[in-house]
Write a protein that holds these residues in place. Structure first.
Motif, PDB file in Angstrom:
ATOM      1  N   ASP A  85       0.804  -1.233  -0.128  1.00 46.84           N
ATOM      2  CA  ASP A  85      -0.107  -0.011  -0.024  1.00 46.84           C
ATOM      3  C   ASP A  85       0.786   1.380   0.026  1.00 46.84           C
ATOM      4  OD1 ASP A  85      -2.367   1.412  -0.273  1.00 46.84           O
ATOM      5  OD2 ASP A  85      -2.648   1.355   2.084  1.00 46.84           O
ATOM      6  N   PHE A  86       1.880   1.284  -0.556  1.00 46.24           N
ATOM      7  CA  PHE A  86       2.772   2.495  -0.798  1.00 46.24           C
ATOM      8  C   PHE A  86       3.585   2.488  -2.270  1.00 46.24           C
ATOM      9  CE2 PHE A  86       4.875  -1.059   1.447  1.00 46.24           C
ATOM     10  CZ  PHE A  86       6.111  -1.269   0.790  1.00 46.24           C
ATOM     11  N   GLY A  87       4.243   3.532  -2.585  1.00 43.87           N
ATOM     12  CA  GLY A  87       5.010   3.476  -3.796  1.00 43.87           C
ATOM     13  C   GLY A  87       6.060   2.682  -3.500  1.00 43.87           C
ATOM     14  N   ILE A  88       6.721   2.356  -4.634  1.00 41.68           N
ATOM     15  CA  ILE A  88       7.816   1.544  -4.849  1.00 41.68           C
ATOM     16  C   ILE A  88       8.719   1.683  -6.121  1.00 41.68           C
ATOM     17  CG2 ILE A  88       6.902  -0.485  -5.748  1.00 41.68           C
ATOM     18  CD1 ILE A  88       9.003  -2.121  -4.016  1.00 41.68           C
ATOM     19  N   THR A  89       9.989   2.340  -5.848  1.00 43.98           N
ATOM     20  CA  THR A  89      10.704   2.469  -7.179  1.00 43.98           C
ATOM     21  C   THR A  89      11.147   1.222  -7.979  1.00 43.98           C
ATOM     22  OG1 THR A  89      12.941   2.581  -5.810  1.00 43.98           O
ATOM     23  CG2 THR A  89      11.459   4.726  -6.035  1.00 43.98           C
ATOM     24  N   PRO A  90      11.283   1.670  -9.262  1.00 46.24           N
ATOM     25  CA  PRO A  90      12.129   0.535 -10.099  1.00 46.24           C
ATOM     26  C   PRO A  90      13.160   0.094  -9.530  1.00 46.24           C
ATOM     27  CG  PRO A  90      11.304   2.265 -11.556  1.00 46.24           C
ATOM     28  CD  PRO A  90      11.195   2.894  -9.965  1.00 46.24           C
ATOM     29  N   GLU A  91      14.230   0.716  -8.957  1.00 47.71           N
ATOM     30  CA  GLU A  91      15.462   0.332  -8.128  1.00 47.71           C
ATOM     31  C   GLU A  91      15.061  -0.781  -7.008  1.00 47.71           C
ATOM     32  OE1 GLU A  91      14.806   3.822  -8.858  1.00 47.71           O
ATOM     33  OE2 GLU A  91      15.753   3.732 -10.760  1.00 47.71           O
ATOM     34  N   GLU A  92      14.115  -0.325  -6.025  1.00 57.12           N
ATOM     35  CA  GLU A  92      13.852  -1.068  -5.086  1.00 57.12           C
ATOM     36  C   GLU A  92      13.175  -2.466  -5.573  1.00 57.12           C
ATOM     37  OE1 GLU A  92      12.305   2.162  -1.709  1.00 57.12           O
ATOM     38  OE2 GLU A  92      10.849   1.888  -3.437  1.00 57.12           O
ATOM     39  N   LEU A  93      12.367  -2.260  -6.715  1.00 59.74           N
ATOM     40  CA  LEU A  93      11.831  -3.809  -7.155  1.00 59.74           C
ATOM     41  C   LEU A  93      12.961  -4.539  -7.662  1.00 59.74           C
ATOM     42  CD1 LEU A  93       8.828  -2.546  -9.203  1.00 59.74           C
ATOM     43  CD2 LEU A  93       8.779  -4.041  -7.124  1.00 59.74           C
ATOM     44  N   ARG A  94      14.232  -3.859  -8.239  1.00 58.42           N
ATOM     45  CA  ARG A  94      15.146  -4.650  -8.762  1.00 58.42           C
ATOM     46  C   ARG A  94      16.000  -5.200  -7.494  1.00 58.42           C
ATOM     47  NH1 ARG A  94      15.343  -0.193 -12.125  1.00 58.42           N
ATOM     48  NH2 ARG A  94      15.177  -0.643 -14.223  1.00 58.42           N
ATOM     49  N   GLU A  95      15.783  -4.627  -6.338  1.00 53.84           N
ATOM     50  CA  GLU A  95      16.676  -5.273  -4.829  1.00 53.84           C
ATOM     51  C   GLU A  95      15.667  -6.199  -4.572  1.00 53.84           C
ATOM     52  OE1 GLU A  95      17.456  -2.359  -2.136  1.00 53.84           O
ATOM     53  OE2 GLU A  95      18.221  -0.816  -3.623  1.00 53.84           O
ATOM     54  N   ILE A  96      14.434  -6.118  -4.656  1.00 57.66           N
ATOM     55  CA  ILE A  96      13.297  -7.481  -4.156  1.00 57.66           C
ATOM     56  C   ILE A  96      13.612  -8.416  -5.050  1.00 57.66           C
ATOM     57  CG2 ILE A  96      10.978  -7.932  -3.867  1.00 57.66           C
ATOM     58  CD1 ILE A  96      10.728  -4.849  -3.099  1.00 57.66           C
ATOM     59  N   PHE A  97      13.775  -8.310  -6.400  1.00 52.76           N
ATOM     60  CA  PHE A  97      13.594  -9.482  -7.603  1.00 52.76           C
ATOM     61  C   PHE A  97      14.840  -9.408  -8.263  1.00 52.76           C
ATOM     62  CE2 PHE A  97       9.219  -8.003  -6.793  1.00 52.76           C
ATOM     63  CZ  PHE A  97       8.445  -9.160  -6.316  1.00 52.76           C
ATOM     64  N   PRO A  98      15.806  -9.608  -7.681  1.00 49.21           N
ATOM     65  CA  PRO A  98      17.271  -9.798  -8.220  1.00 49.21           C
ATOM     66  C   PRO A  98      17.311 -10.464  -9.680  1.00 49.21           C
ATOM     67  CG  PRO A  98      17.463 -10.714  -6.278  1.00 49.21           C
ATOM     68  CD  PRO A  98      16.174 -10.260  -6.332  1.00 49.21           C
ATOM     69  N   VAL A  99      16.318 -11.522  -9.668  1.00 48.35           N
ATOM     70  CA  VAL A  99      16.514 -12.353 -10.770  1.00 48.35           C
ATOM     71  C   VAL A  99      15.759 -11.758 -12.040  1.00 48.35           C
ATOM     72  CG1 VAL A  99      14.281 -13.746 -10.275  1.00 48.35           C
ATOM     73  CG2 VAL A  99      16.231 -14.928 -11.353  1.00 48.35           C
ATOM     74  N   PHE A 100      14.859 -10.768 -11.698  1.00 46.33           N
ATOM     75  CA  PHE A 100      14.216 -10.131 -12.792  1.00 46.33           C
ATOM     76  C   PHE A 100      14.814  -8.555 -12.959  1.00 46.33           C
ATOM     77  CE2 PHE A 100      10.783 -12.688 -10.741  1.00 46.33           C
ATOM     78  CZ  PHE A 100      10.916 -14.076 -11.625  1.00 46.33           C
ATOM     79  N   GLN A 101      15.737  -8.432 -12.389  1.00 44.68           N
ATOM     80  CA  GLN A 101      16.249  -7.111 -12.427  1.00 44.68           C
ATOM     81  C   GLN A 101      16.145  -6.420 -13.837  1.00 44.68           C
ATOM     82  OE1 GLN A 101      20.207  -6.097 -10.925  1.00 44.68           O
ATOM     83  NE2 GLN A 101      20.746  -8.081 -10.732  1.00 44.68           N
ATOM     84  N   SER A 102      16.854  -7.374 -14.796  1.00 47.55           N
ATOM     85  CA  SER A 102      17.053  -6.693 -16.205  1.00 47.55           C
ATOM     86  C   SER A 102      15.690  -6.445 -16.887  1.00 47.55           C
ATOM     87  CB  SER A 102      17.866  -7.778 -16.924  1.00 47.55           C
ATOM     88  OG  SER A 102      17.201  -8.878 -17.107  1.00 47.55           O
ATOM     89  N   ARG A 103      14.543  -7.060 -16.503  1.00 49.30           N
ATOM     90  CA  ARG A 103      13.370  -6.797 -17.114  1.00 49.30           C
ATOM     91  C   ARG A 103      12.249  -6.131 -15.953  1.00 49.30           C
ATOM     92  NH1 ARG A 103      10.954 -11.597 -16.613  1.00 49.30           N
ATOM     93  NH2 ARG A 103       9.228 -10.911 -17.513  1.00 49.30           N
ATOM     94  N   ILE A 104      12.526  -5.355 -15.036  1.00 48.49           N
ATOM     95  CA  ILE A 104      11.849  -4.713 -14.195  1.00 48.49           C
ATOM     96  C   ILE A 104      11.049  -3.674 -15.116  1.00 48.49           C
ATOM     97  CG2 ILE A 104      11.701  -2.995 -12.525  1.00 48.49           C
ATOM     98  CD1 ILE A 104      11.465  -6.004 -11.526  1.00 48.49           C
ATOM     99  N   ASP A 105      11.821  -2.641 -15.936  1.00 54.37           N
ATOM    100  CA  ASP A 105      11.166  -1.785 -16.883  1.00 54.37           C
ATOM    101  C   ASP A 105      10.329  -2.347 -17.934  1.00 54.37           C
ATOM    102  OD1 ASP A 105      12.878   0.311 -15.431  1.00 54.37           O
ATOM    103  OD2 ASP A 105      14.667   0.118 -17.408  1.00 54.37           O
TER     104      ASP A 105
END
Length: 178
Positions: free
Chosen positions: A106-126
């Motif tokens: 229930d809060f905003g999250i940055t693409p950088e934070e998503l890359r940290e949470i999902f390192p296996v998908f970091q190249s595909r977050i955008d």
């Protein structure tokens, strides 16, 4: 939303400017507005999702006819779940996982934070965020992105609460029981 309301709505969002830039004939524009009103069946949130999905579709393929793009979206059946399942169904497992996590926080999250949470998908977050674009909004005070409407969260929670029927197999008898 009736056609005049859809027309006014399109004038307030970026898609309206994009459609103007296409220099559509009046009858073609009217046909688009009528189809959008018909597909959303008066639901303003569904109309918003359609318009944003449509806008995203006009980005990568500017030569595609707008009515063709709109025709690829599901018609409203009065349930937002249909649209949410359509959107989630267009994602692979990684995209679904990112979308579902974003839908449950229930809060905003940055693409950088998503890359940290999902390192296996970091190249595909955008790419994933682009696919989820129709249901995302930028958060003002917090920064980052969040799901546009809480109905997506409810959809995910209802789906998670629905029991999945699985068969059990008896290894001794080697047959399955329902």
């Amino acid at each position: 939303m009736e056609e005049p309301e859809v027309e006014a709505f399109l004038l307030r969002i970026p898609l309206g400017n994009k459609l103007k830039a296409l220099h559509l004939r009046t009858e073609d524009r009217n046909e688009l507005v009528a189809e959008l009103a018909k597909r959303s069946q008066g639901n303003a949130l569904y109309c918003t999702y359609f318009a944003v999905s449509w806008n995203c579709g006009l980005r990568p393929a500017p030569g595609v006819a707008p009515l063709t793009l709109l025709g690829a979206l599901p018609t409203s059946d009065g349930k937002l779940a249909t649209y949410y399942e359509f959107l989630l169904g267009s994602l692979d497992v990684g995209g679904r996982l990112v979308g579902e996590v974003m839908g449950l926080i229930d809060f905003g999250i940055t693409p950088e934070e998503l890359r940290e949470i999902f390192p296996v998908f970091q190249s595909r977050i955008d790419e994933i965020l682009s696919q989820l674009g129709p249901i995302l909004e930028r958060t003002r005070g917090q920064g980052g992105l969040r799901i546009y409407h809480e109905s997506f969260r409810r959809h995910l929670l209802e789906k998670a609460a629905t029991p999945v029927r699985r068969s059990r197999c008896d290894p001794e008898r080697r047959d399955c029981l329902a």
